[in-house]
Design a protein around this motif. Structure first.
Motif, PDB file in Angstrom:
ATOM      1  N   GLN A 132      -4.772  -8.098   0.799  1.00  0.00           N
ATOM      2  CA  GLN A 132      -5.819  -8.545   1.724  1.00  0.00           C
ATOM      3  C   GLN A 132      -7.157  -7.857   1.470  1.00  0.00           C
ATOM      4  N   LYS A 133      -7.182  -6.949   0.493  1.00  0.00           N
ATOM      5  CA  LYS A 133      -8.404  -6.204   0.151  1.00  0.00           C
ATOM      6  C   LYS A 133      -8.984  -5.484   1.368  1.00  0.00           C
ATOM      7  N   ILE A 134      -8.118  -4.948   2.180  1.00  0.00           N
ATOM      8  CA  ILE A 134      -8.547  -4.192   3.361  1.00  0.00           C
ATOM      9  C   ILE A 134      -9.121  -2.850   2.921  1.00  0.00           C
ATOM     10  N   GLN A 135     -10.217  -2.458   3.550  1.00  0.00           N
ATOM     11  CA  GLN A 135     -10.786  -1.133   3.286  1.00  0.00           C
ATOM     12  C   GLN A 135      -9.954  -0.110   4.072  1.00  0.00           C
ATOM     13  N   ILE A 136      -8.815   0.209   3.508  1.00  0.00           N
ATOM     14  CA  ILE A 136      -7.802   0.982   4.225  1.00  0.00           C
ATOM     15  C   ILE A 136      -8.320   2.349   4.659  1.00  0.00           C
ATOM     16  N   CYS A 193       0.816  -1.215   0.000  1.00  0.00           N
ATOM     17  CA  CYS A 193       0.000   0.000   0.000  1.00  0.00           C
ATOM     18  C   CYS A 193       0.851   1.267   0.000  1.00  0.00           C
ATOM     19  N   MET A 194       2.135   1.109   0.199  1.00  0.00           N
ATOM     20  CA  MET A 194       3.037   2.244   0.348  1.00  0.00           C
ATOM     21  C   MET A 194       3.801   2.532  -0.949  1.00  0.00           C
ATOM     22  N   PRO A 195       4.261   3.785  -1.176  1.00  0.00           N
ATOM     23  CA  PRO A 195       4.136   4.910  -0.247  1.00  0.00           C
ATOM     24  C   PRO A 195       2.799   5.619  -0.382  1.00  0.00           C
ATOM     25  N   LYS A 201      -3.681  12.043   8.433  1.00  0.00           N
ATOM     26  CA  LYS A 201      -3.220  12.720   7.224  1.00  0.00           C
ATOM     27  C   LYS A 201      -3.863  12.140   5.962  1.00  0.00           C
ATOM     28  N   CYS A 202      -4.563  11.022   6.117  1.00  0.00           N
ATOM     29  CA  CYS A 202      -5.240  10.393   4.973  1.00  0.00           C
ATOM     30  C   CYS A 202      -6.322  11.326   4.417  1.00  0.00           C
ATOM     31  N   VAL A 203      -6.319  11.502   3.082  1.00  0.00           N
ATOM     32  CA  VAL A 203      -7.333  12.338   2.431  1.00  0.00           C
ATOM     33  C   VAL A 203      -8.328  11.490   1.642  1.00  0.00           C
ATOM     34  N   GLY A 204      -8.190  10.158   1.757  1.00  0.00           N
ATOM     35  CA  GLY A 204      -9.163   9.272   1.118  1.00  0.00           C
ATOM     36  C   GLY A 204      -8.989   9.114  -0.372  1.00  0.00           C
ATOM     37  N   CYS A 205      -7.773   9.231  -0.883  1.00  0.00           N
ATOM     38  CA  CYS A 205      -7.573   9.113  -2.337  1.00  0.00           C
ATOM     39  C   CYS A 205      -7.797   7.690  -2.840  1.00  0.00           C
ATOM     40  N   GLY A 206      -7.557   6.696  -1.992  1.00  0.00           N
ATOM     41  CA  GLY A 206      -7.824   5.306  -2.353  1.00  0.00           C
ATOM     42  C   GLY A 206      -6.722   4.610  -3.111  1.00  0.00           C
ATOM     43  N   LYS A 207      -5.603   5.290  -3.361  1.00  0.00           N
ATOM     44  CA  LYS A 207      -4.508   4.674  -4.100  1.00  0.00           C
ATOM     45  C   LYS A 207      -4.013   3.405  -3.426  1.00  0.00           C
ATOM     46  N   CYS A 208      -3.962   3.429  -2.101  1.00  0.00           N
ATOM     47  CA  CYS A 208      -3.447   2.296  -1.334  1.00  0.00           C
ATOM     48  C   CYS A 208      -4.285   1.031  -1.523  1.00  0.00           C
ATOM     49  N   GLU A 209      -5.605   1.197  -1.598  1.00  0.00           N
ATOM     50  CA  GLU A 209      -6.503   0.040  -1.644  1.00  0.00           C
ATOM     51  C   GLU A 209      -6.361  -0.750  -2.936  1.00  0.00           C
ATOM     52  N   LYS A 210      -5.873  -0.109  -3.985  1.00  0.00           N
ATOM     53  CA  LYS A 210      -5.700  -0.790  -5.273  1.00  0.00           C
ATOM     54  C   LYS A 210      -4.594  -1.839  -5.209  1.00  0.00           C
ATOM     55  N   HIS A 211      -3.716  -1.709  -4.223  1.00  0.00           N
ATOM     56  CA  HIS A 211      -2.542  -2.592  -4.156  1.00  0.00           C
ATOM     57  C   HIS A 211      -2.562  -3.548  -2.967  1.00  0.00           C
TER      58      HIS A 211
END
Length: 393
Positions: free
Chosen positions: A360-364, A301-303, A347-357
């Motif tokens: 575990q398909k976590i709703q990050i 999910c990073m960076p 600091k999360c702005v909800g862009c959703g980039k992390c969830e694509k990767h």
């Protein structure tokens, strides 16, 4: 006692080091007499690495008095730490270091660490103040023998720090529950592959992997070998790693010194095979029964574009359930906030980039909101206001 060679300078370091944070207190101060008995026993058993810090109330003075009183200075390596978070200018480095030498009643430090150096930006701040030249001068004069840093943060930041300077050693938190947290196995192997000795702190999470294990975890250890305590299992798991030089243990009881020294004389690299690794997986499953987010710490999910340390946020969140809310909160602040550039969940702005990767398909995005709610409440905010004024990042 067994010893592992420092691959940088050839020092033979005892695989068990003495962590000087948890001396027994008596009347609000360290029980010097009791601490001296325990440290003397450790030295008799072959321990030659003692770790303290400027901010461990009374610890440096206790160790220094003991070593001076019994003439043990030449038999041990002293590791202590610069409180860089108090430093505003170059003269501050000199002042704190001189005070540490006085407390320890010595004229040199064997292993000197930047205390809680958790991100490259903080190291850059110190560099801008002139710390590289300061270190070079001290090393040239033999006042500092080896320079390193202790670390609480994510794997990526750790690797950046390793690459940012010619370090002589480093210190990380590592145990079977933190194999993929903080610097983790990847960081451990990265440092080793770069020829940097690794000192391990929190091998039993401050005793929680001994005294606060769920019954199912204790049962798994007993079924495997009734004669081995959870402490022995945990320490042996770490010593099984060839990349580990020293494990620090905050021993404050003669029985602890005896047991840990006994284990340190027996544990070998490669003692554990598939059978033992499967045992630890069952133990971790029992401990993790109360976790809330099924994050494995893989880091896919990073960076995060906003700088959120997602795996560390989830690790601390889960730890607030397995080890208690306060422990989770403390770890969260330590690992995401004690740095120039904070890596907190809010600091999360909800862009959703992390969830694509995420495998575990976590709703990050939703889970980070839960982290914020649990770990960034009034207690966190109050702590942050106070400590941000104290620690100069």
């Amino acid at each position: 006692m067994q010893y592992r060679k420092n691959q940088k300078n050839g020092d033979e370091l005892s695989v068990l080091g003495y962590g000087c944070l948890r001396y027994t207190k008596k009347g609000g101060s360290i029980d010097q007499e009791k601490a001296e008995k325990e440290m003397a026993l450790a030295i008799e058993r072959g321990v030659n690495y003692f770790d303290t810090a400027y901010t461990y109330g009374g610890s440096e003075a206790c160790l220094g008095k003991f070593l001076k009183k019994y003439g043990y200075r030449d038999r041990v390596k002293i590791a202590t730490k610069l409180p860089h978070y108090y430093i505003k200018k170059l003269d501050d480095m000199e002042r704190y270091f001189a005070e540490e030498l006085e407390r320890l009643q010595t004229d040199y430090i064997d292993y000197y660490l930047m205390h809680m150096l958790n991100d490259p930006a903080t190291w850059q701040r110190l560099t801008d103040l002139g710390i590289r030249d300061w270190i070079a001068e001290k090393k040239e004069k033999g006042i500092i023998k080896n320079i390193g840093f202790s670390f609480h943060g994510g794997t990526a930041q750790f690797k950046e720090l390793i690459d940012s300077y010619d370090w002589d050693f480093c210190q990380i938190q590592y145990n079977y529950m933190d194999e993929y947290n903080q610097a983790g196995r990847e960081g451990l192997e990265y440092a080793h592959d770069h020829g940097i000795p690794v000192i391990i702190m929190e091998p039993l999470r401050g005793g929680r992997l001994v005294n606060q294990l769920p019954p199912d975890a204790v049962s798994e250890f007993k079924k495997a070998d009734a004669n081995r305590s959870p402490a022995e299992w945990g320490l042996r798991w770490i010593w099984n790693h060839k990349q580990v030089n020293v494990i620090l243990s905050g021993m404050n009881d003669v029985a602890q010194v005896e047991e840990n020294c006994r284990i340190a004389s027996l544990a070998q690299i490669g003692d554990f095979g598939d059978k033992e690794m499967e045992l630890f997986e069952r133990v971790k499953t029992a401990i993790n029964a109360s976790v809330k987010v099924g994050c494995t710490g893989c880091g896919y999910c990073m960076p995060c574009p906003q700088g959120v340390d997602i795996p560390t946020s989830f690790s601390c969140y889960n730890r607030s359930y397995t080890d208690g809310w306060f422990t989770g909160l403390k770890t969260y602040y330590q690992c995401t906030s004690l740095r120039k550039n904070k890596t907190i969940a809010s600091k999360c702005v909800g862009c959703g980039k992390c969830e694509k990767h995420c495998p575990q398909k976590i709703q990050i995005r939703e889970e980070l909101k839960n982290v914020k709610k649990r770990l960034e409440g009034p207690a966190y905010q109050a702590t942050r206001i106070v400590l941000d004024r104290v620690y100069k990042y």
